[in-house]
Design an enzyme around this catalytic site. Structure first.
Site, PDB file in Angstrom:
ATOM      1  N   ARG A   1     123.110   4.207 119.549  1.00 13.03           N
ATOM      2  CA  ARG A   1     124.459   3.671 119.726  1.00 13.03           C
ATOM      3  C   ARG A   1     124.351   2.436 120.603  1.00 13.03           C
ATOM      4  O   ARG A   1     123.541   2.408 121.522  1.00 13.03           O
ATOM      5  CB  ARG A   1     125.364   4.681 120.466  1.00 13.03           C
ATOM      6  CG  ARG A   1     125.451   6.023 119.820  1.00 13.03           C
ATOM      7  CD  ARG A   1     126.398   5.985 118.628  1.00 13.03           C
ATOM      8  NE  ARG A   1     126.086   7.036 117.677  1.00 13.03           N
ATOM      9  CZ  ARG A   1     126.424   8.304 117.808  1.00 13.03           C
ATOM     10  NH1 ARG A   1     127.132   8.665 118.852  1.00 13.03           N
ATOM     11  NH2 ARG A   1     126.092   9.197 116.933  1.00 13.03           N
TER      12      ARG A   1
ATOM     13  N   LYS B   1     127.923   0.440 108.004  1.00  9.27           N
ATOM     14  CA  LYS B   1     126.848   1.086 107.237  1.00  9.27           C
ATOM     15  C   LYS B   1     127.042   0.897 105.738  1.00  9.27           C
ATOM     16  O   LYS B   1     128.084   1.217 105.190  1.00  9.27           O
ATOM     17  CB  LYS B   1     126.832   2.570 107.584  1.00  9.27           C
ATOM     18  CG  LYS B   1     125.720   3.335 106.932  1.00  9.27           C
ATOM     19  CD  LYS B   1     125.359   4.511 107.791  1.00  9.27           C
ATOM     20  CE  LYS B   1     124.514   5.511 107.061  1.00  9.27           C
ATOM     21  NZ  LYS B   1     123.998   6.521 107.976  1.00  9.27           N
TER      22      LYS B   1
ATOM     23  N   ARG C   1     121.912  12.552 107.702  1.00 10.53           N
ATOM     24  CA  ARG C   1     121.000  12.881 108.794  1.00 10.53           C
ATOM     25  C   ARG C   1     121.744  13.648 109.874  1.00 10.53           C
ATOM     26  O   ARG C   1     122.951  13.586 109.983  1.00 10.53           O
ATOM     27  CB  ARG C   1     120.396  11.604 109.402  1.00 10.53           C
ATOM     28  CG  ARG C   1     119.397  10.928 108.464  1.00 10.53           C
ATOM     29  CD  ARG C   1     118.852   9.645 109.074  1.00 10.53           C
ATOM     30  NE  ARG C   1     118.187   9.903 110.327  1.00 10.53           N
ATOM     31  CZ  ARG C   1     118.480   9.306 111.480  1.00 10.53           C
ATOM     32  NH1 ARG C   1     119.426   8.401 111.528  1.00 10.53           N
ATOM     33  NH2 ARG C   1     117.842   9.608 112.577  1.00 10.53           N
TER      34      ARG C   1
END
Ligand code: BTN
Length: 319
Positions: free
Chosen positions: A317, A181, A116
Site C-alpha cells: 500500500r 488495477k 490473491r
C-alpha cells in the site's frame, strides 16, 4: 443458453425475440429468461418493446474453434467453458490428477473467481477475460520465486502492445494503469519442494467494468475498453497473452528471473515510492520500493537498512 443467444445479438441493430426463438428453436420465454440471466451476470443488453434486443457495446465471445486452432499451433490444448466456479480451482484439481503441460481452461463466467490473499475476483459476462494455464516446469518449487513477476511483466507488455501505453507492474504481479488495477494474477503450485514444479497461472483482465462492479471491487479499477477507447477482441487478446507467456515461461524455466529484471524495472509502477508491506500475519514494514533483485524479491529501503521481501503473500500500500 445465454451465450447461444448473445452470439446472435449485435451492437449495431436490434433483433427481435421472435427471430431469435425461431433460429434457436426455443420458446420466446426461454429467450426472455436467457437475456435476463445474461444481464444478471453483467452483460449490458438494450431491450426495446417491439424491436427486440441489442448489445450495448461490441462484446466478443470466446470462440472455441478459432482459439483451439490458434492455441494448438503454439502447443496449448484448450478447454473453453461457459461457466465454472474458478478456472484456477478446476485446473489445480486437474493438475493433481495428472493433467498435461500447457493445458488452458478459459471461462466466460466464474461463479467463485478467486484473487490473491483469499479475496474474490469479480467479473462481468463479456467484460473480462478469465483463464488459467497449467505449466509443468523443469525447475523445483524452491526456484519459482520470480515467476509471478515474469507473468505480470509479460501480461503488461502484451497490454501495452494492444495500446494501453500507461500499463505498469506492481510487485509482485498486478498490472496497473496509474494506481488503478487492470489485471490480476493468481499463481498456485503443486508438488514437493525439490522435484519439478507444476504451476497453475490464473489471469483475470478487466475488459469492460461498469460502475456497479467498480464500486464492489473495493479498489480503483481500470479496463481495456476505457484505456483503448474501444472493445478489444478477447480471442485475439487471449492468443496474444498465451503466445507471449509461452516464450516467457520457457525462458524463465531455463534462466530464472535475471533476464527479465531490466524490463521489469522499466515498467515498475511504484518505483521509488514509499510503501507499506502488509505481511500475512498482520506485521507491517515501511520503506521505499527501490528495486527488485535477481530472484525477484522486492528491495525495500527502510530506516534499518535494505530489506528483501520474498513472500508473494504480502500486499503493498502507498503510505
Ligand atoms: C488478484 O489480483 O487478486 C488475482 C486475480 C486472479 C483472477 C484470475 S481469473 C482466472 C483465474 N481463476 C480464478 O479463480 N482466479 C484467477
Amino acid at each position: 443458453m445465454p451465450l447461444s443467444i448473445l452470439r446472435l445479438l449485435s451492437a449495431d441493430a436490434f433483433r427481435s425475440g421472435q427471430d431469435i426463438s425461431r433460429q434457436l428453436a426455443v420458446s420466446r420465454a426461454s429467450v426472455h429468461n436467457a437475456v435476463a440471466l445474461a444481464r444478471a451476470l453483467g452483460a449490458e443488453i438494450h431491450a426495446v418493446r417491439g424491436r427486440g434486443y441489442r448489445l450495448a457495446c461490441r462484446y466478443t465471445w470466446l470462440d472455441a474453434t478459432q482459439l483451439g486452432r490458434q492455441l494448438g499451433e503454439i502447443g496449448y490444448t484448450l478447454e473453453l467453458r461457459e461457466a465454472v466456479d474458478s478456472t484456477n480451482s478446476r485446473l489445480m484439481l486437474a493438475a493433481q490428477q495428472g493433467e498435461v503441460h500447457k493445458r488452458v481452461l478459459a471461462a466466460e463466467t466464474q461463479s467463485a473467481g478467486r484473487g490473491r490473499r483469499g479475496r474474490d475476483w469479480l467479473a462481468q459476462l463479456g467484460g473480462s477475460l478469465t483463464f488459467s494455464v497449467l505449466w509443468r516446469f523443469q525447475r523445483p518449487l524452491t526456484a519459482l520465486s520470480g515467476l509471478s513477476l515474469v507473468v505480470g511483466l509479460t501480461l503488461c507488455r502484451v497490454l501495452r502492445a494492444q495500446g494501453v501505453s500507461g500499463a505498469g507492474v506492481k510487485w509482485p504481479n498486478d498490472v496497473l494503469v496509474g494506481d488503478r488495477k487492470l489485471a490480476g494474477i493468481l499463481i498456485e503450485t503443486h508438488g514437493d519442494m525439490l522435484s519439478a514444479a507444476t504451476a497453475v497461472i490464473g489471469i483475470g483482465i478487466n475488459v469492460r467494468v461498469d460502475a456497479a462492479l467498480a464500486e464492489r471491487a473495493g479498489q480503483a479499477v481500470a479496463d481495456l475498453a476505457g484505456e483503448m477507447g474501444r472493445m478489444p477482441d478477447r480471442n485475439d487478446l487471449l492468443v496474444a497473452v498465451l503466445g507471449a507467456l509461452d516464450e516467457a515461461l520457457e525462458r524463465f524455466d531455463a534462466q530464472g528471473f535475471a533476464p527479465f529484471r531490466e524490463e521489469w524495472r522499466a515498467l515498475h509502477a511504484w518505483q521509488g515510492r514509499s510503501v507499506r508491506v502488509l505481511g500475512a500475519a498482520g506485521a507491517t514494514l515501511t520503506g521505499e520500493a527501490v528495486d527488485v533483485d535477481e530472484q525477484g524479491a522486492l528491495l525495500l529501503a527502510t530506516p534499518e537498512g535494505m530489506r528483501a521481501i520474498h513472500s508473494g503473500e504480502v500486499s503493498l500500500r502507498t503510505t
